[in-house]
Design a protein around this motif. Structure first.
Motif, PDB file in Angstrom:
ATOM      1  N   VAL A   3       0.826  -1.205   0.000  1.00 40.31           N
ATOM      2  CA  VAL A   3       0.000   0.000   0.000  1.00 40.31           C
ATOM      3  C   VAL A   3       0.861   1.256   0.000  1.00 40.31           C
ATOM      4  O   VAL A   3       0.588   2.223  -0.719  1.00 40.31           O
ATOM      5  N   GLN A   4       1.908   1.259   0.817  1.00 36.95           N
ATOM      6  CA  GLN A   4       2.761   2.445   0.913  1.00 36.95           C
ATOM      7  C   GLN A   4       3.349   2.831  -0.438  1.00 36.95           C
ATOM      8  O   GLN A   4       3.317   4.000  -0.831  1.00 36.95           O
ATOM      9  N   THR A   5       3.889   1.847  -1.148  1.00 39.21           N
ATOM     10  CA  THR A   5       4.502   2.114  -2.449  1.00 39.21           C
ATOM     11  C   THR A   5       3.481   2.649  -3.439  1.00 39.21           C
ATOM     12  O   THR A   5       3.742   3.625  -4.167  1.00 39.21           O
ATOM     13  N   LEU A   6       2.304   2.038  -3.493  1.00 35.26           N
ATOM     14  CA  LEU A   6       1.276   2.449  -4.442  1.00 35.26           C
ATOM     15  C   LEU A   6       0.803   3.878  -4.170  1.00 35.26           C
ATOM     16  O   LEU A   6       0.699   4.699  -5.095  1.00 35.26           O
ATOM     17  N   ILE A   7       0.512   4.191  -2.913  1.00 35.20           N
ATOM     18  CA  ILE A   7       0.010   5.523  -2.592  1.00 35.20           C
ATOM     19  C   ILE A   7       1.099   6.568  -2.785  1.00 35.20           C
ATOM     20  O   ILE A   7       0.828   7.700  -3.221  1.00 35.20           O
ATOM     21  N   ARG A   8       2.356   6.213  -2.497  1.00 35.29           N
ATOM     22  CA  ARG A   8       3.452   7.147  -2.763  1.00 35.29           C
ATOM     23  C   ARG A   8       3.549   7.455  -4.256  1.00 35.29           C
ATOM     24  O   ARG A   8       3.743   8.596  -4.659  1.00 35.29           O
ATOM     25  N   GLN A   9       3.382   6.418  -5.087  1.00 33.69           N
ATOM     26  CA  GLN A   9       3.389   6.636  -6.537  1.00 33.69           C
ATOM     27  C   GLN A   9       2.238   7.547  -6.958  1.00 33.69           C
ATOM     28  O   GLN A   9       2.410   8.441  -7.795  1.00 33.69           O
ATOM     29  N   ASP A  10       1.069   7.326  -6.370  1.00 31.45           N
ATOM     30  CA  ASP A  10      -0.091   8.166  -6.688  1.00 31.45           C
ATOM     31  C   ASP A  10       0.152   9.619  -6.286  1.00 31.45           C
ATOM     32  O   ASP A  10      -0.191  10.547  -7.014  1.00 31.45           O
ATOM     33  N   GLY A  11       0.731   9.799  -5.093  1.00 35.24           N
ATOM     34  CA  GLY A  11       1.022  11.153  -4.646  1.00 35.24           C
ATOM     35  C   GLY A  11       1.992  11.862  -5.565  1.00 35.24           C
ATOM     36  O   GLY A  11       1.781  13.023  -5.937  1.00 35.24           O
ATOM     37  N   ARG A  12       3.044  11.156  -5.965  1.00 31.86           N
ATOM     38  CA  ARG A  12       4.031  11.754  -6.871  1.00 31.86           C
ATOM     39  C   ARG A  12       3.391  12.104  -8.219  1.00 31.86           C
ATOM     40  O   ARG A  12       3.629  13.178  -8.775  1.00 31.86           O
ATOM     41  N   ARG A  13       2.565  11.195  -8.749  1.00 37.72           N
ATOM     42  CA  ARG A  13       1.923  11.437 -10.042  1.00 37.72           C
ATOM     43  C   ARG A  13       0.995  12.652  -9.980  1.00 37.72           C
ATOM     44  O   ARG A  13       0.965  13.481 -10.890  1.00 37.72           O
ATOM     45  N   GLN A  14       0.254  12.780  -8.884  1.00 39.11           N
ATOM     46  CA  GLN A  14      -0.657  13.912  -8.744  1.00 39.11           C
ATOM     47  C   GLN A  14       0.106  15.223  -8.587  1.00 39.11           C
ATOM     48  O   GLN A  14      -0.322  16.262  -9.113  1.00 39.11           O
ATOM     49  N   LEU A  15       1.223  15.190  -7.886  1.00 39.66           N
ATOM     50  CA  LEU A  15       2.034  16.393  -7.741  1.00 39.66           C
ATOM     51  C   LEU A  15       2.578  16.848  -9.098  1.00 39.66           C
ATOM     52  O   LEU A  15       2.551  18.043  -9.423  1.00 39.66           O
ATOM     53  N   ILE A  16       3.059  15.907  -9.886  1.00 37.95           N
ATOM     54  CA  ILE A  16       3.599  16.251 -11.207  1.00 37.95           C
ATOM     55  C   ILE A  16       2.490  16.786 -12.115  1.00 37.95           C
ATOM     56  O   ILE A  16       2.642  17.831 -12.763  1.00 37.95           O
ATOM     57  N   THR A  17       1.356  16.071 -12.153  1.00 35.87           N
ATOM     58  CA  THR A  17       0.235  16.504 -12.989  1.00 35.87           C
ATOM     59  C   THR A  17      -0.286  17.856 -12.544  1.00 35.87           C
ATOM     60  O   THR A  17      -0.579  18.734 -13.368  1.00 35.87           O
ATOM     61  N   GLY A  18      -0.418  18.041 -11.227  1.00 33.88           N
ATOM     62  CA  GLY A  18      -0.876  19.322 -10.704  1.00 33.88           C
ATOM     63  C   GLY A  18       0.052  20.457 -11.066  1.00 33.88           C
ATOM     64  O   GLY A  18      -0.389  21.552 -11.451  1.00 33.88           O
ATOM     65  N   GLY A  19       1.369  20.219 -10.980  1.00 34.01           N
ATOM     66  CA  GLY A  19       2.333  21.257 -11.352  1.00 34.01           C
ATOM     67  C   GLY A  19       2.221  21.643 -12.818  1.00 34.01           C
ATOM     68  O   GLY A  19       2.275  22.832 -13.175  1.00 34.01           O
ATOM     69  N   VAL A  20       2.048  20.640 -13.680  1.00 32.57           N
ATOM     70  CA  VAL A  20       1.904  20.907 -15.116  1.00 32.57           C
ATOM     71  C   VAL A  20       0.630  21.714 -15.388  1.00 32.57           C
ATOM     72  O   VAL A  20       0.640  22.677 -16.177  1.00 32.57           O
ATOM     73  N   LEU A  21      -0.470  21.345 -14.730  1.00 29.47           N
ATOM     74  CA  LEU A  21      -1.730  22.053 -14.952  1.00 29.47           C
ATOM     75  C   LEU A  21      -1.662  23.495 -14.451  1.00 29.47           C
ATOM     76  O   LEU A  21      -2.171  24.412 -15.104  1.00 29.47           O
ATOM     77  N   VAL A  22      -1.054  23.696 -13.289  1.00 31.71           N
ATOM     78  CA  VAL A  22      -0.921  25.062 -12.770  1.00 31.71           C
ATOM     79  C   VAL A  22      -0.079  25.919 -13.712  1.00 31.71           C
ATOM     80  O   VAL A  22      -0.432  27.065 -14.029  1.00 31.71           O
ATOM     81  N   ALA A  23       1.033  25.363 -14.176  1.00 26.54           N
ATOM     82  CA  ALA A  23       1.894  26.112 -15.094  1.00 26.54           C
ATOM     83  C   ALA A  23       1.154  26.455 -16.382  1.00 26.54           C
ATOM     84  O   ALA A  23       1.250  27.591 -16.887  1.00 26.54           O
TER      85      ALA A  23
END
Length: 269
Positions: A3-23
């Protein structure tokens, strides 16, 4: 995969996607200064929506990244033995255009059998008004036919998709993933409990028809995305979801309904 690995991957993906959308959103907003008629309208339309969507994903991405540090490493056994004794042969699962934050399983007469509800944040509501909700994360409570909460369901945001199922006590029991059959081009969605796939849905993503099977390959249902049943066309014409044709109708496990709700949430819930 824990679970830890999967949710960490999800968090990283959302941070990257969010940064791209904000920019991208800020780029559109700054281009308003150009005062060109065509670009002004596009900037006014997309700038705020992309920025708000990005901020929402940054928020949930950071939350999930931190959450992973405090989450147990493994999935636990699903002890949910509650089943639906019998279901009609044809049903519809979806959300109305007036309520994006609840999805319901109906029979052809409009009777509700089970549902999921979400308590959206203010940013979430703003983004849904602009129809960008499918890229956001969402947290739902799933209720059975008696109105009792049976699962907590998490849909992670971003341009890819993953969902999780938790028992009311917070223990994770399953997650979803998808793959593609390179030979046929068919998309396969998996509902994974611990170390085996309990449910799967395989079909053509362009047609939107999928066969839902258990771990031994028995077909339990066929789902048809955005198919309106002719016998209840008026009732469901304003509900976004899919038609379910049950092949097995007795003793339907709650985990199968959770899987179907997760598939429905992937559309634009």
């Amino acid at each position: 995969m824990n679970v830890q690995t999967l949710i960490r991957q999800d968090g990283r993906r959302q941070l990257i996607t969010g940064g791209v959308l904000v920019a991208t959103g800020l780029f559109f907003l700054l281009s308003i200064l150009a005062w060109q008629y065509q670009s002004f309208l596009l900037s006014l339309l997309y700038g705020p929506v992309l920025t708000i969507s990005g901020l929402a994903l940054l928020k949930t991405g950071f939350r999930d990244y931190e959450k992973a540090k405090q989450t147990d490493s493994g999935f636990t056994k699903d002890y949910m033995i509650d089943t639906v004794e019998k279901l009609p042969g044809r049903m519809y699962m979806g959300h109305s255009t007036k309520n994006f934050f609840q999805a319901t399983l109906y029979d052809m007469d409009g009777k509700a059998y089970t549902r999921i509800n979400e308590e959206p944040s203010f940013l979430h509501k703003l983004t849904f008004l602009a129809y960008y909700g499918s890229i956001l994360s969402a947290d739902y409570t799933m209720y059975n036919q008696h109105g009792d909460a049976v699962y907590h369901i998490e849909k992670k945001g971003g341009f890819s998709w993953r969902g999780y199922v938790q028992l009311p006590n917070g223990h994770y029991v399953a997650y979803t993933k998808d793959s593609k059959d390179k030979a046929t081009g068919r998309r396969i969605f998996h509902y994974v409990e611990k170390d085996y796939c309990r449910w799967s849905a395989e079909g053509d993503p362009y047609i939107g028809h999928y066969k839902v099977k258990d771990h031994v390959g028995t077909v339990w249902a066929v789902i048809k995305q955005n198919a309106i049943p002719v016998e209840a066309a008026e009732r469901f014409e304003e509900i976004n979801g899919y038609l379910i044709e049950w092949k097995k109708r007795d003793e339907i496990p709650q985990s199968l309904l959770a899987f179907l709700f997760l598939l429905q949430s992937r559309q634009n819930l």
